[in-house]
Design a protein around this motif. Structure first.
Motif, PDB file in Angstrom:
ATOM      1  N   SER A 207      58.670  53.322  63.590  1.00 57.07           N
ATOM      2  CA  SER A 207      57.740  52.266  64.000  1.00 57.07           C
ATOM      3  C   SER A 207      57.019  52.564  65.303  1.00 57.07           C
ATOM      4  CB  SER A 207      58.497  50.932  64.131  1.00 57.07           C
ATOM      5  OG  SER A 207      59.575  51.082  65.041  1.00 57.07           O
ATOM      6  N   ASP A 208      57.678  53.261  66.243  1.00 52.55           N
ATOM      7  CA  ASP A 208      57.023  53.542  67.525  1.00 52.55           C
ATOM      8  C   ASP A 208      56.427  54.942  67.582  1.00 52.55           C
ATOM      9  OD1 ASP A 208      59.294  55.007  67.580  1.00 52.55           O
ATOM     10  OD2 ASP A 208      60.072  54.214  69.473  1.00 52.55           O
ATOM     11  N   HIS A 209      56.440  55.646  66.447  1.00 50.07           N
ATOM     12  CA  HIS A 209      55.840  56.974  66.337  1.00 50.07           C
ATOM     13  C   HIS A 209      56.407  57.961  67.345  1.00 50.07           C
ATOM     14  CE1 HIS A 209      53.264  54.413  64.094  1.00 50.07           C
ATOM     15  NE2 HIS A 209      52.678  53.917  65.138  1.00 50.07           N
ATOM     16  N   SER A 210      57.663  57.790  67.671  1.00 50.12           N
ATOM     17  CA  SER A 210      58.306  58.664  68.647  1.00 50.12           C
ATOM     18  C   SER A 210      58.816  59.952  68.022  1.00 50.12           C
ATOM     19  CB  SER A 210      59.484  57.925  69.286  1.00 50.12           C
ATOM     20  OG  SER A 210      60.477  57.635  68.301  1.00 50.12           O
ATOM     21  N   GLY A 211      58.901  59.971  66.695  1.00 51.15           N
ATOM     22  CA  GLY A 211      59.507  61.109  66.019  1.00 51.15           C
ATOM     23  C   GLY A 211      61.011  61.007  65.954  1.00 51.15           C
ATOM     24  N   LEU A 212      61.567  59.924  66.518  1.00 49.63           N
ATOM     25  CA  LEU A 212      63.008  59.715  66.520  1.00 49.63           C
ATOM     26  C   LEU A 212      63.384  58.610  65.554  1.00 49.63           C
ATOM     27  CD1 LEU A 212      63.667  59.871  70.366  1.00 49.63           C
ATOM     28  CD2 LEU A 212      63.947  61.707  68.701  1.00 49.63           C
ATOM     29  N   ILE A 213      64.437  58.814  64.831  1.00 52.14           N
ATOM     30  CA  ILE A 213      64.947  57.847  63.869  1.00 52.14           C
ATOM     31  C   ILE A 213      66.343  57.429  64.319  1.00 52.14           C
ATOM     32  CG2 ILE A 213      65.571  57.429  61.456  1.00 52.14           C
ATOM     33  CD1 ILE A 213      62.627  57.931  61.851  1.00 52.14           C
ATOM     34  N   SER A 214      66.604  56.123  64.401  1.00 53.58           N
ATOM     35  CA  SER A 214      67.937  55.675  64.788  1.00 53.58           C
ATOM     36  C   SER A 214      68.937  56.027  63.704  1.00 53.58           C
ATOM     37  CB  SER A 214      67.947  54.165  65.037  1.00 53.58           C
ATOM     38  OG  SER A 214      67.874  53.465  63.802  1.00 53.58           O
ATOM     39  N   MET A 215      70.174  56.193  64.106  1.00 48.94           N
ATOM     40  CA  MET A 215      71.220  56.526  63.146  1.00 48.94           C
ATOM     41  C   MET A 215      71.355  55.435  62.093  1.00 48.94           C
ATOM     42  SD  MET A 215      72.519  59.483  63.993  1.00 48.94           S
ATOM     43  CE  MET A 215      74.190  59.567  63.410  1.00 48.94           C
ATOM     44  N   GLU A 216      71.173  54.194  62.499  1.00 48.68           N
ATOM     45  CA  GLU A 216      71.287  53.095  61.548  1.00 48.68           C
ATOM     46  C   GLU A 216      70.167  53.137  60.516  1.00 48.68           C
ATOM     47  OE1 GLU A 216      73.152  50.151  59.699  1.00 48.68           O
ATOM     48  OE2 GLU A 216      73.887  51.121  61.537  1.00 48.68           O
ATOM     49  N   GLU A 217      68.947  53.413  60.984  1.00 45.49           N
ATOM     50  CA  GLU A 217      67.823  53.558  60.043  1.00 45.49           C
ATOM     51  C   GLU A 217      68.061  54.727  59.102  1.00 45.49           C
ATOM     52  OE1 GLU A 217      63.801  52.031  62.316  1.00 45.49           O
ATOM     53  OE2 GLU A 217      64.680  53.931  62.947  1.00 45.49           O
ATOM     54  N   PHE A 218      68.558  55.815  59.664  1.00 43.07           N
ATOM     55  CA  PHE A 218      68.825  57.000  58.855  1.00 43.07           C
ATOM     56  C   PHE A 218      69.811  56.675  57.738  1.00 43.07           C
ATOM     57  CE2 PHE A 218      71.276  60.737  57.783  1.00 43.07           C
ATOM     58  CZ  PHE A 218      70.312  61.720  57.633  1.00 43.07           C
TER      59      PHE A 218
ATOM     60  N   GLU B  85      78.278  62.592  58.559  1.00 41.57           N
ATOM     61  CA  GLU B  85      78.755  63.676  59.402  1.00 41.57           C
ATOM     62  C   GLU B  85      77.621  64.627  59.769  1.00 41.57           C
ATOM     63  OE1 GLU B  85      82.033  67.328  59.357  1.00 41.57           O
ATOM     64  OE2 GLU B  85      81.942  65.901  57.683  1.00 41.57           O
ATOM     65  N   LEU B  86      76.761  64.904  58.787  1.00 43.49           N
ATOM     66  CA  LEU B  86      75.621  65.775  59.056  1.00 43.49           C
ATOM     67  C   LEU B  86      74.706  65.155  60.101  1.00 43.49           C
ATOM     68  CD1 LEU B  86      74.106  68.373  58.249  1.00 43.49           C
ATOM     69  CD2 LEU B  86      72.906  67.027  56.519  1.00 43.49           C
ATOM     70  N   ALA B  87      74.425  63.846  59.962  1.00 45.66           N
ATOM     71  CA  ALA B  87      73.553  63.163  60.920  1.00 45.66           C
ATOM     72  C   ALA B  87      74.167  63.161  62.317  1.00 45.66           C
ATOM     73  CB  ALA B  87      73.303  61.736  60.453  1.00 45.66           C
ATOM     74  N   ASN B  88      75.464  62.927  62.400  1.00 42.61           N
ATOM     75  CA  ASN B  88      76.126  62.918  63.707  1.00 42.61           C
ATOM     76  C   ASN B  88      76.031  64.280  64.383  1.00 42.61           C
ATOM     77  OD1 ASN B  88      76.989  60.215  63.747  1.00 42.61           O
ATOM     78  ND2 ASN B  88      78.753  60.690  62.448  1.00 42.61           N
ATOM     79  N   ARG B  89      76.181  65.334  63.595  1.00 46.51           N
ATOM     80  CA  ARG B  89      76.095  66.679  64.163  1.00 46.51           C
ATOM     81  C   ARG B  89      74.671  67.017  64.593  1.00 46.51           C
ATOM     82  NH1 ARG B  89      80.297  70.369  63.358  1.00 46.51           N
ATOM     83  NH2 ARG B  89      82.107  69.507  62.274  1.00 46.51           N
ATOM     84  N   MET B  90      73.669  66.419  63.891  1.00 46.02           N
ATOM     85  CA  MET B  90      72.278  66.678  64.248  1.00 46.02           C
ATOM     86  C   MET B  90      71.806  65.836  65.432  1.00 46.02           C
ATOM     87  SD  MET B  90      71.263  69.091  62.311  1.00 46.02           S
ATOM     88  CE  MET B  90      69.488  69.030  62.526  1.00 46.02           C
ATOM     89  N   ASP B  91      72.608  64.823  65.819  1.00 44.96           N
ATOM     90  CA  ASP B  91      72.327  64.034  67.023  1.00 44.96           C
ATOM     91  C   ASP B  91      72.856  64.818  68.222  1.00 44.96           C
ATOM     92  OD1 ASP B  91      71.864  62.141  68.948  1.00 44.96           O
ATOM     93  OD2 ASP B  91      73.468  60.782  68.279  1.00 44.96           O
ATOM     94  N   LEU B  92      72.083  65.794  68.639  1.00 39.10           N
ATOM     95  CA  LEU B  92      72.565  66.786  69.597  1.00 39.10           C
ATOM     96  C   LEU B  92      72.926  66.184  70.949  1.00 39.10           C
ATOM     97  CD1 LEU B  92      70.091  69.704  68.775  1.00 39.10           C
ATOM     98  CD2 LEU B  92      72.399  69.327  67.893  1.00 39.10           C
ATOM     99  N   ASN B  93      72.107  65.230  71.429  1.00 35.03           N
ATOM    100  CA  ASN B  93      72.398  64.662  72.746  1.00 35.03           C
ATOM    101  C   ASN B  93      73.205  63.369  72.665  1.00 35.03           C
ATOM    102  OD1 ASN B  93      70.509  62.962  71.716  1.00 35.03           O
ATOM    103  ND2 ASN B  93      69.000  63.242  73.365  1.00 35.03           N
TER     104      ASN B  93
END
Length: 598
Positions: free
Chosen positions: A526-537, A559-567
């Motif tokens: 929605s904010d065009h940040s290129g970031l997707i929240s884990m909940e949305e994902f 598990e894949l999403a958590n590992r891709m959330d690098l920071n």
């Protein structure tokens, strides 16, 4: 006697030379036939994959309908998503001035400045500017779009055009963003004018790099000569197609504008639309009146008109290759032409090697104007001139690039390599399914299959109508008995693995649907940040998995999403996420070196 012997020797030499010439001629003919067969196989790969992708595009349209019906039940926190999907975006600007008035043309702009009402001078200046690779300022783009929309809304859906002995009409097919083809047509055939009318048969945009420029030239030509330039809609004049095939990205790149990648979808309670039967969520308003909305029957008619293809078999039956529209046989063509007292159907929508094709006893002509559509040298473009009382005349051409001036064998090699590359990517995306199919056939657990067994497995799993037996020479290795080592189907290619522990089925699934996922997640960003929240994902993946009948446990994707959330900030850079699923070709670096050398 000496003279007789000399004459006999000359005759023997002449006969030897003739035999040698015939052998060379026969060899060359066979060589050309083999090259043409390879070219035909490459084109069949390109076309089969293209049509399979279009099936996916139609399925994605159905997913958005499914998402509208189910998303709020899964994720009540983001009620604004539904508003973004079915509410207003560009239609918020009710009048022209509200939109165009927001943009100023700076004094530093040295490109074309259009003056309304437009004249042929504006058309000439615009074409010359595009030849110099200039970008038309967004202010003038919007002005042209608004003006074109105003004129088109006053016109009927069907145009009747008259010819005369002194006035022919030129009909062009798909252009697909190939600006050089349009320039070549105008160079050979002249610019549109009162004495040189044109019909453009749709599919102006997508795939090529200059869709905006083609639209601007055609729209300006239309505004200058509204009675002599006619624009038909193709199946790529559709926002859902533009997401996948490039036009949306071209607009965002050239004009640095970011918008929700889901245009307004008019939905009414208990009303059928192109996305299915849905109800407008509470609080969502639509901008179009009921009279402007399509019924389900009308929508099906539009799909049939834009997606159907002629075939040799009689009758009318589903277009299984594209997933939309139908195939129609020569009997259907005769019925329609007789019913409406027509002589011929001139249509587009399909790439043809020679730029055109005549079928159904000369009653259906397919015209395709984008040369080098799949690869440089892959096909010619063509246009038709139709006059009063004369047979249609075809004009072929091919935009010349470095590869087009090379020998045929070199052009075929380039085409074939590109086609095989695409096919291998299709194969690796179904690796697990293919291995299962191979092992079912491999009763002795030898790791080998006959060519027929391997070909049937490829056909069933990939659902591509291709000459697999012939293609096997490019895709797999054989033993001395001619049996295929079926695991060699996956040689020299792999999907990047973002997490070593991730299951191969999950990796392949994400890769296979990466284009769909990119479109979907751009919508919910929605904010065009290129970031997707884990909940949305998680919410969107569950819906996607349910609609596409994907059998993967939710814990794996979590598990894949958590590992891709690098920071570890609770969000994912989704574009970077998808890049982790790109395909790697073993010989990429070698191929690049070869390309430079050639």
């Amino acid at each position: 006697m000496g003279c007789s012997a000399s004459s006999s020797l000359k005759d023997q030499k002449s006969e030897t030379v003739m035999q040698a010439a015939l052998k060379i001629q026969n060899w060359y003919r066979g060589y050309r036939v083999r090259l043409k067969a390879r070219q035909c196989h490459a084109l069949s790969i390109f076309q089969s994959i293209e049509y399979a992708d279009e099936q996916g595009q139609l399925q994605l349209s159905n997913f958005f309908s499914f998402m509208l019906e189910n998303y709020t039940q899964v994720c009540d926190k983001d009620s604004g998503l539904v508003t973004r999907l079915v509410g207003s975006t560009i239609q918020d600007y009710k009048n022209r001035q509200d939109c165009v008035g927001l943009i100023e043309v700076p004094d530093s702009y040295n490109g074309t400045r259009l003056h309304f009402p437009l004249t042929c001078t504006d058309l000439y200046l615009l074409i010359e500017a595009f030849k110099q690779q200039q970008i038309l300022h967004a202010y003038y783009v919007l002005e042209v779009l608004f003006e074109t929309k105003k004129v088109l809304k006053r016109m009927p859906n069907f145009n009747h055009i008259k010819t005369s002995p002194s006035k022919e009409i030129t009909i062009c097919g798909d252009l697909h963003g190939k600006l050089d083809d349009l320039f070549l047509i105008f160079y050979k055939n002249g610019l549109p004018s009162e004495n040189n009318p044109y019909v453009f048969n749709g599919d102006f945009v997508d795939r090529g790099k200059n869709s905006i420029e083609i639209l601007m030239i055609l729209f300006v030509s239309f505004l200058v000569y509204p009675n002599n330039l006619h624009l038909n809609r193709g199946n790529h004049e559709d926002f859902m197609m533009n997401f996948r095939y490039g036009f949306t990205n071209e607009v965002l790149h050239k004009y640095k504008m970011k918008s929700v990648l889901m245009p307004p979808v008019p939905l009414g309670e208990d009303h059928n639309t192109a996305l299915g039967k849905n109800k407008v969520p509470q609080g969502v308003k639509t901008n179009e009146s009921p009279s402007e909305q399509l019924t389900k029957h009308e929508w099906e008619q539009v799909i049939d008109i834009l997606w159907s293809d002629p075939r040799g078999r009689k009758g009318c039956y589903p277009n299984i290759s594209r997933g939309g529209g139908c195939y129609f046989g020569p009997d259907i063509t005769s019925q329609i032409l007789n019913k409406y007292q027509l002589k011929m159907l001139i249509r587009s929508h399909e790439c043809k090697p020679e730029g055109y094709e005549i079928c159904h006893d000369g009653k259906v002509v397919t015209i395709f104007s984008a040369s080098n559509y799949y690869e440089e040298g892959s096909n010619r473009g063509a246009y038709i001139r139709v006059g009063y009382g004369t047979a249609p005349r075809f004009y072929q051409y091919q935009v010349t690039r470095a590869t087009c001036s090379r020998p045929l064998y070199h052009r075929v090699n380039i085409m074939e390599s590109s086609a095989i590359r695409m096919l291998k990517e299709r194969i690796i995306s179904r690796k697990t399914d293919l291995i299962n199919a191979f092992q079912l056939q491999d009763c002795n657990k030898s790791g080998k299959l006959s060519v027929g067994q391997w070909a049937s497995s490829m056909e069933v799993v990939l659902d591509l109508n291709l000459p697999w037996r012939s293609l096997s020479f490019h895709l797999v290795t054989r033993d001395k008995d001619g049996n295929i080592d079926y695991m060699s189907s996956f040689q020299d290619i792999r999907i990047k693995n973002p997490v070593k522990e991730a299951l191969s089925t999950l990796i392949e699934t994400v890769y296979r649907y990466r284009s769909d996922l990119q479109i979907i997640f751009n919508v919910i960003d929605s904010d065009h940040s290129g970031l997707i929240s884990m909940e949305e994902f998680r919410s969107m993946w569950k819906l996607f998995k349910s609609h596409y009948s994907i059998h993967i446990d939710d814990s794996q994707i979590d598990e894949l999403a958590n590992r891709m959330d690098l920071n570890k900030d609770g969000s994912i850079d989704f574009n970077e996420f998808l890049k982790a699923f790109n395909v790697v070709h073993k010989f990429d670096k070698l191929n690049k070196s070869d390309t430079k050398l050639t």
